[in-house]
Scaffold this motif. Sequence first.
Motif, mmCIF file in Angstrom:
data_model
loop_
_atom_site.group_PDB
_atom_site.id
_atom_site.type_symbol
_atom_site.label_atom_id
_atom_site.label_comp_id
_atom_site.label_asym_id
_atom_site.label_seq_id
_atom_site.Cartn_x
_atom_site.Cartn_y
_atom_site.Cartn_z
ATOM 1 N N GLU A 1 -16.222 -92.271 -3.866
ATOM 2 C CA GLU A 1 -17.295 -92.531 -2.917
ATOM 3 C C GLU A 1 -18.081 -93.735 -3.409
ATOM 4 O OE1 GLU A 1 -18.017 -91.217 -0.006
ATOM 5 O OE2 GLU A 1 -16.231 -89.948 -0.151
ATOM 6 N N PRO A 2 -18.366 -94.711 -2.554
ATOM 7 C CA PRO A 2 -19.111 -95.894 -2.990
ATOM 8 C C PRO A 2 -20.535 -95.540 -3.409
ATOM 9 C CG PRO A 2 -17.994 -96.299 -0.896
ATOM 10 C CD PRO A 2 -17.907 -94.832 -1.156
ATOM 11 N N GLY A 3 -21.097 -96.397 -4.275
ATOM 12 C CA GLY A 3 -22.517 -96.299 -4.605
ATOM 13 C C GLY A 3 -22.848 -95.516 -5.846
ATOM 14 N N ARG A 4 -21.895 -95.266 -6.732
ATOM 15 C CA ARG A 4 -22.206 -94.583 -7.992
ATOM 16 C C ARG A 4 -21.147 -94.935 -9.020
ATOM 17 N NH1 ARG A 4 -19.173 -89.915 -8.822
ATOM 18 N NH2 ARG A 4 -17.860 -89.260 -7.061
ATOM 19 N N TRP A 5 -21.516 -94.737 -10.293
ATOM 20 C CA TRP A 5 -20.564 -94.958 -11.372
ATOM 21 C C TRP A 5 -19.601 -93.780 -11.475
ATOM 22 C CZ3 TRP A 5 -19.619 -99.387 -13.666
ATOM 23 C CH2 TRP A 5 -20.599 -100.377 -13.659
ATOM 24 N N ALA A 6 -18.337 -94.086 -11.754
ATOM 25 C CA ALA A 6 -17.320 -93.040 -11.873
ATOM 26 C C ALA A 6 -16.285 -93.474 -12.905
ATOM 27 C CB ALA A 6 -16.653 -92.789 -10.529
ATOM 28 N N GLY A 7 -15.482 -92.516 -13.351
ATOM 29 C CA GLY A 7 -14.429 -92.820 -14.307
ATOM 30 C C GLY A 7 -14.415 -91.813 -15.444
ATOM 31 N N PRO A 8 -13.777 -92.138 -16.534
ATOM 32 C CA PRO A 8 -12.998 -93.361 -16.747
ATOM 33 C C PRO A 8 -11.655 -93.329 -16.001
ATOM 34 C CG PRO A 8 -12.854 -91.965 -18.677
ATOM 35 C CD PRO A 8 -13.816 -91.303 -17.749
ATOM 36 N N ILE A 9 -11.235 -94.503 -15.537
ATOM 37 C CA ILE A 9 -9.958 -94.665 -14.847
ATOM 38 C C ILE A 9 -9.079 -95.560 -15.707
ATOM 39 C CG2 ILE A 9 -8.827 -95.481 -12.749
ATOM 40 C CD1 ILE A 9 -11.466 -95.067 -11.275
ATOM 41 N N ALA A 10 -7.857 -95.115 -15.955
ATOM 42 C CA ALA A 10 -6.962 -95.853 -16.849
ATOM 43 C C ALA A 10 -6.242 -96.972 -16.109
ATOM 44 C CB ALA A 10 -5.947 -94.890 -17.464
ATOM 45 N N SER A 11 -5.994 -98.062 -16.834
ATOM 46 C CA SER A 11 -5.136 -99.149 -16.375
ATOM 47 C C SER A 11 -4.366 -99.664 -17.585
ATOM 48 C CB SER A 11 -5.957 -100.281 -15.752
ATOM 49 O OG SER A 11 -6.528 -101.094 -16.766
ATOM 50 N N GLY A 12 -3.595 -100.701 -17.392
ATOM 51 C CA GLY A 12 -2.875 -101.283 -18.514
ATOM 52 C C GLY A 12 -3.790 -101.929 -19.541
ATOM 53 N N TYR A 13 -5.036 -102.196 -19.152
ATOM 54 C CA TYR A 13 -5.988 -102.819 -20.074
ATOM 55 C C TYR A 13 -6.725 -101.800 -20.928
ATOM 56 C CZ TYR A 13 -5.294 -106.820 -16.987
ATOM 57 O OH TYR A 13 -4.744 -107.840 -16.248
ATOM 58 N N GLY A 14 -6.863 -100.588 -20.413
ATOM 59 C CA GLY A 14 -7.621 -99.565 -21.121
ATOM 60 C C GLY A 14 -8.272 -98.604 -20.145
ATOM 61 N N LEU A 15 -9.494 -98.170 -20.462
ATOM 62 C CA LEU A 15 -10.240 -97.235 -19.623
ATOM 63 C C LEU A 15 -11.419 -97.957 -18.981
ATOM 64 C CD1 LEU A 15 -10.263 -94.232 -22.123
ATOM 65 C CD2 LEU A 15 -8.769 -94.554 -20.142
ATOM 66 N N HIS A 16 -11.632 -97.678 -17.700
ATOM 67 C CA HIS A 16 -12.671 -98.377 -16.948
ATOM 68 C C HIS A 16 -13.667 -97.386 -16.362
ATOM 69 C CE1 HIS A 16 -10.076 -102.089 -16.625
ATOM 70 N NE2 HIS A 16 -9.153 -101.164 -16.769
ATOM 71 N N LEU A 17 -14.959 -97.726 -16.470
ATOM 72 C CA LEU A 17 -15.978 -97.116 -15.621
ATOM 73 C C LEU A 17 -16.151 -98.043 -14.426
ATOM 74 C CD1 LEU A 17 -18.658 -95.959 -18.222
ATOM 75 C CD2 LEU A 17 -16.685 -94.699 -17.312
ATOM 76 N N VAL A 18 -16.243 -97.483 -13.234
ATOM 77 C CA VAL A 18 -16.183 -98.290 -12.010
ATOM 78 C C VAL A 18 -17.358 -97.965 -11.110
ATOM 79 C CG1 VAL A 18 -14.832 -98.810 -9.948
ATOM 80 C CG2 VAL A 18 -13.668 -98.416 -12.114
ATOM 81 N N TRP A 19 -17.993 -99.009 -10.577
ATOM 82 C CA TRP A 19 -18.985 -98.889 -9.497
ATOM 83 C C TRP A 19 -18.332 -99.455 -8.246
ATOM 84 C CZ3 TRP A 19 -24.230 -97.302 -9.202
ATOM 85 C CH2 TRP A 19 -24.870 -97.596 -7.982
ATOM 86 N N LEU A 20 -17.961 -98.591 -7.334
ATOM 87 C CA LEU A 20 -17.350 -99.010 -6.073
ATOM 88 C C LEU A 20 -18.460 -99.272 -5.074
ATOM 89 C CD1 LEU A 20 -14.661 -99.377 -4.469
ATOM 90 C CD2 LEU A 20 -14.930 -96.997 -3.742
#
Length: 296
Positions: free
Chosen positions: A217-236
């Motif tokens: 859902e947009p408008g808040r921090w979420a995660g961590p989400i994995a990618s090839g770079y590492g772990l990400h916290l994301v604000w959509l």
Amino acid sequence: MAIGPSLPKRLLREPLLHFLILGALIFGFLSETGPAETGASDGQIVISGPEVERMAVAWAQRWQRPPSEAELAGMIHEAVREQVLYREALALGLDRDDVVVRRHLRQKYEFVTQDLAYDTSPDDATLRAYYDLRADRYVQPARLSFRHILFSPTRRGPSAKADAMQALADLQRAKGPQAADMLGDATSLPSGFEDLGAQEAEAMFGPEFVAALLDLEPGRWAGPIASGYGLHLVWLSDKTLGTRRPFAEVRQQVKDDWIYHQRTVANEAVYRTLLERYEVVVEPPEAPSAGAGGGS
């Protein structure tokens, strides 16, 4: 009794007619491109007048002027040289068991046959049916706008996930993405993306990362989400889900896809018919020879 206007169309769809046309085309193709020119015996090379004319026209198209006598003589010399060496190579059997030659001849044969035995003018009803069966091909991709913070396992080791979870807890009350400016690890990636296509995001972060973003859902921090770079916290901040493009908008693409599909099916049908002429034998590989000193 008058012959209905549909008779020519029915004739054009007759498989027998297709193979007669195919045979005539192949005969003409091989006659024109074979080693001997018209009227030439095995020991004679004839460079015909039309062939000389084609050389001159090709030269003029390339250089924007007609060839001189010396230039035309040079082209004829090369054509004769090509015929001599081509015939001698055939006489030595250099064309046999040669992968490059075999593939080149296959491509020539497919070129001769690829435009036979299928319709190239489908009506809208046919195209709409094809469009409906392959709806996923005609979709406007999703688009995403987001910021992210990277926690690198390469730099942090096993503590990367715990550090990301702690940072997420600290950010839960944040009112915007700017609160994360001092968190995470440095990266060559941009810290944020605006209106990024899902396909571009997948190429950069991977399909699992994008699928997780589309569930947020947009408008808040979420995660961590994995990618090839590492772990990400994301604000959509925004997302636009993929939508099916209207038929009228993609009609030409649908037609191109349909024709390509028909060509593939027709070529396979021709191949299957030709295959019936042959008995295919696949011999097992030779047993490996016993190693030296294997026993006495």
